[in-house]
Design an enzyme around this catalytic site. Structure first.
Site, PDB file in Angstrom:
ATOM      1  N   ASP A 176     -10.395   6.391  -5.775  1.00 40.96           N
ATOM      2  CA  ASP A 176     -10.197   5.077  -5.151  1.00 40.96           C
ATOM      3  C   ASP A 176     -10.561   4.025  -6.189  1.00 40.96           C
ATOM      4  O   ASP A 176     -11.733   3.693  -6.364  1.00 40.96           O
ATOM      5  CB  ASP A 176     -11.057   4.939  -3.891  1.00 40.96           C
ATOM      6  N   GLU A 213      -0.457   1.359  -5.966  1.00 39.85           N
ATOM      7  CA  GLU A 213      -0.182   0.157  -5.192  1.00 39.85           C
ATOM      8  C   GLU A 213      -0.142  -1.089  -6.071  1.00 39.85           C
ATOM      9  O   GLU A 213      -1.056  -1.347  -6.845  1.00 39.85           O
ATOM     10  CB  GLU A 213      -1.254  -0.003  -4.119  1.00 39.85           C
ATOM     11  N   HIS A 239       0.848  -1.198   0.000  1.00 39.81           N
ATOM     12  CA  HIS A 239       0.000   0.000   0.000  1.00 39.81           C
ATOM     13  C   HIS A 239       0.890   1.259   0.000  1.00 39.81           C
ATOM     14  O   HIS A 239       0.929   2.022   0.969  1.00 39.81           O
ATOM     15  CB  HIS A 239      -0.878  -0.049   1.246  1.00 39.81           C
TER      16      HIS A 239
END
Length: 301
Positions: free
Chosen positions: A214, A273, A170
């Site tokens: 996101d 990520e 992450h």
């Protein structure tokens, strides 16, 4: 924590020492001919990576991080395992798994050369009694600090039944101005928009960020580049064993809800990520293993 003993066992003169960090948490400090780095034994988390020629750290670390057991450190490269995101079984287990909220064991350090240092950590199944993860396993994290930051997370199934995992490094990257950042390598990839009910969409052109983002990209390329015109650098992310990538920035509204992040911190980082998430579910057979790898470097101008 006996820091004198840790340094006697694992310290490397003029390259590596174990020091007390915030909250007294043990940190591995690396300073070699290529780069400086800081690794937290809590979470097995790289907190800092700064090549010597760089004025700014490659990684972002929140100044409001909680260095308290049971809470994740905000920034650097947290390890999300054995699931990414909310508890997949709805049992109110912690987001992003549990290994980022516990101490790892330091098993080996090595000066490969004057300009490369390696650190090996492990995490065992001693926590499966917590109703967290009732699967026998061994997790190993190998970290190489040199001109390139290399991470290798190996999951070993030490039991008699297969199990499935999702996992991610992450990674939080420091940037000069989020509005001017570009992420190359995801053009035309499909992604799931977690801010729009998980609807599947297609990336049109280069990824830029002008609001909260996101996204989980599927069939992503194994080489991505963060272009930062303010800090005048290009960060290269290579992840050979993945087919998914996550791009995240909380923007202002969500940042204000996060106690371990300053309201304006979103302007200075982006998470890109490497991992195995969504449909990239990894099944690990008894007696076998699987490794997630990521390599982070700065491309020449």
């Amino acid at each position: 924590m006996d820091f004198q003993q840790l340094n006697s066992d694992f310290g490397i003169p003029r390259q590596l020492e174990i020091i007390p960090g915030p909250g007294g948490m043990p940190m591995i400090k690396v300073d070699n001919g290529s780069a400086r780095a800081l690794i937290s034994l809590y979470g097995g988390q790289v907190l800092s990576f700064q090549p010597l020629e760089q004025a700014e750290d490659v990684l972002f670390l929140s100044g409001q991080s909680a260095y308290t057991e049971g809470k994740a450190i905000r920034g650097g490269i947290p390890v999300c395992w054995p699931w990414f995101g909310p508890d997949p079984k709805g049992l109110q287990r912690p987001n992003h798994g549990f290994v980022r909220n516990h101490f790892w064991q330091l098993t080996k350090t090595e000066a490969v050369s004057d300009s490369e240092t390696t650190v090996s950590l492990r995490f065992t199944d001693r926590f499966k009694q917590e109703n967290t993860w009732r699967k026998p396993f061994l997790l190993m994290l190998d970290i190489s600090i040199g001109p390139i930051l290399r991470l290798k997370l190996t999951t070993c199934n030490t039991g008699n039944e297969p199990f499935s995992i999702t996992q991610v490094f992450h990674s939080y990257f420091r940037v000069g101005d989020i509005k001017r950042v570009q992420v190359l390598g995801l053009e035309d990839c499909d992604y799931f928009d977690k801010l729009d009910q998980g609807i599947q969409k297609t990336q049109k052109g280069i990824v830029t960020v002008a609001r909260e983002v996101d996204r989980v990209y599927v069939e992503a390329y194994k080489n991505l580049v963060i272009v930062d015109p303010v800090l005048k650098r290009r960060i290269h992310i290579n992840s050979p064993n993945t087919s998914t990538a996550v791009v995240w920035n909380p923007w202002l509204k969500t940042s204000k809800k996060m106690s371990d992040l300053a309201d304006t911190d979103y302007q200075r980082f982006i998470c890109v990520e490497a991992g195995n998430v969504a449909f990239d579910l990894i099944q690990v057979q008894p007696g076998s293993q699987f490794s997630l790898q990521a390599n982070y470097s700065l491309l020449p101008d």
